[in-house]
Scaffold this motif. Sequence first.
Motif, PDB file in Angstrom:
ATOM      1  N   THR A   4       0.870 -11.057 -35.808  1.00  4.45           N
ATOM      2  CA  THR A   4       2.193 -11.340 -36.359  1.00  4.45           C
ATOM      3  C   THR A   4       2.295 -10.853 -37.799  1.00  4.45           C
ATOM      4  O   THR A   4       3.285 -10.240 -38.196  1.00  4.45           O
ATOM      5  N   VAL A   5       1.242 -11.115 -38.574  1.00 12.55           N
ATOM      6  CA  VAL A   5       1.225 -10.682 -39.978  1.00 12.55           C
ATOM      7  C   VAL A   5       1.254  -9.164 -40.062  1.00 12.55           C
ATOM      8  O   VAL A   5       2.014  -8.588 -40.851  1.00 12.55           O
ATOM      9  N   LEU A   6       0.448  -8.501 -39.250  1.00 14.87           N
ATOM     10  CA  LEU A   6       0.422  -7.035 -39.265  1.00 14.87           C
ATOM     11  C   LEU A   6       1.755  -6.447 -38.822  1.00 14.87           C
ATOM     12  O   LEU A   6       2.231  -5.468 -39.402  1.00 14.87           O
ATOM     13  N   ALA A   7       2.372  -7.031 -37.810  1.00 18.43           N
ATOM     14  CA  ALA A   7       3.673  -6.551 -37.347  1.00 18.43           C
ATOM     15  C   ALA A   7       4.729  -6.728 -38.430  1.00 18.43           C
ATOM     16  O   ALA A   7       5.568  -5.848 -38.640  1.00 18.43           O
ATOM     17  N   THR A   8       4.673  -7.845 -39.134  1.00 19.55           N
ATOM     18  CA  THR A   8       5.628  -8.092 -40.214  1.00 19.55           C
ATOM     19  C   THR A   8       5.445  -7.091 -41.346  1.00 19.55           C
ATOM     20  O   THR A   8       6.421  -6.536 -41.855  1.00 19.55           O
ATOM     21  N   ALA A  11       6.759  -3.731 -40.274  1.00 25.37           N
ATOM     22  CA  ALA A  11       8.221  -3.719 -40.301  1.00 25.37           C
ATOM     23  C   ALA A  11       8.739  -3.583 -41.727  1.00 25.37           C
ATOM     24  O   ALA A  11       9.710  -2.855 -41.976  1.00 25.37           O
ATOM     25  N   LEU A  12       8.093  -4.246 -42.668  1.00 27.43           N
ATOM     26  CA  LEU A  12       8.511  -4.139 -44.074  1.00 27.43           C
ATOM     27  C   LEU A  12       8.348  -2.719 -44.592  1.00 27.43           C
ATOM     28  O   LEU A  12       9.207  -2.204 -45.303  1.00 27.43           O
ATOM     29  N   PHE A  13       7.234  -2.078 -44.248  1.00 27.10           N
ATOM     30  CA  PHE A  13       7.027  -0.701 -44.694  1.00 27.10           C
ATOM     31  C   PHE A  13       8.061   0.239 -44.084  1.00 27.10           C
ATOM     32  O   PHE A  13       8.577   1.131 -44.758  1.00 27.10           O
ATOM     33  N   VAL A  14       8.364   0.040 -42.814  1.00 30.56           N
ATOM     34  CA  VAL A  14       9.359   0.883 -42.144  1.00 30.56           C
ATOM     35  C   VAL A  14      10.731   0.686 -42.785  1.00 30.56           C
ATOM     36  O   VAL A  14      11.435   1.647 -43.089  1.00 30.56           O
ATOM     37  N   ALA A  16      11.384  -0.446 -45.755  1.00 27.14           N
ATOM     38  CA  ALA A  16      11.380   0.024 -47.137  1.00 27.14           C
ATOM     39  C   ALA A  16      11.530   1.544 -47.178  1.00 27.14           C
ATOM     40  O   ALA A  16      12.068   2.095 -48.140  1.00 27.14           O
ATOM     41  N   GLY A  17      11.078   2.210 -46.117  1.00 26.73           N
ATOM     42  CA  GLY A  17      11.149   3.664 -46.066  1.00 26.73           C
ATOM     43  C   GLY A  17      12.551   4.193 -45.828  1.00 26.73           C
ATOM     44  O   GLY A  17      12.870   5.319 -46.201  1.00 26.73           O
ATOM     45  N   CYS A  18      13.398   3.415 -45.231  1.00 29.12           N
ATOM     46  CA  CYS A  18      14.764   3.878 -44.987  1.00 29.12           C
ATOM     47  C   CYS A  18      15.711   3.102 -45.899  1.00 29.12           C
ATOM     48  O   CYS A  18      15.864   1.904 -45.774  1.00 29.12           O
ATOM     49  N   ASN A  19      16.314   3.813 -46.811  1.00 30.65           N
ATOM     50  CA  ASN A  19      17.109   3.179 -47.862  1.00 30.65           C
ATOM     51  C   ASN A  19      18.538   2.866 -47.459  1.00 30.65           C
ATOM     52  O   ASN A  19      19.221   2.141 -48.153  1.00 30.65           O
ATOM     53  N   THR A  20      18.982   3.429 -46.360  1.00 29.58           N
ATOM     54  CA  THR A  20      20.373   3.202 -45.959  1.00 29.58           C
ATOM     55  C   THR A  20      20.435   2.764 -44.502  1.00 29.58           C
ATOM     56  O   THR A  20      19.481   2.894 -43.753  1.00 29.58           O
ATOM     57  N   ILE A  21      21.561   2.260 -44.104  1.00 29.43           N
ATOM     58  CA  ILE A  21      21.763   1.885 -42.700  1.00 29.43           C
ATOM     59  C   ILE A  21      21.659   3.123 -41.816  1.00 29.43           C
ATOM     60  O   ILE A  21      21.087   3.087 -40.738  1.00 29.43           O
ATOM     61  N   GLU A  22      22.171   4.232 -42.302  1.00 29.13           N
ATOM     62  CA  GLU A  22      22.080   5.482 -41.540  1.00 29.13           C
ATOM     63  C   GLU A  22      20.624   5.874 -41.333  1.00 29.13           C
ATOM     64  O   GLU A  22      20.223   6.259 -40.238  1.00 29.13           O
ATOM     65  N   GLY A  23      19.844   5.767 -42.377  1.00 26.66           N
ATOM     66  CA  GLY A  23      18.417   6.095 -42.283  1.00 26.66           C
ATOM     67  C   GLY A  23      17.703   5.174 -41.297  1.00 26.66           C
ATOM     68  O   GLY A  23      16.849   5.618 -40.532  1.00 26.66           O
TER      69      GLY A  23
END
Length: 43
Positions: A4-8, A11-14, A16-23
Amino acid sequence: MIKTVLATLAALFVLAGCNTIEGMGKDIGKAGDKIEEAAKKSK
């Protein structure tokens, strides 16, 4: 618990990588494409 911790963290890294809703939409679309390819290969 560790999964669960690793999945969280992943998800945070992913997210953080996309700055917009479109991204984020593009990232989700790419993930869907990869899942679809894997499903076709496993048939």
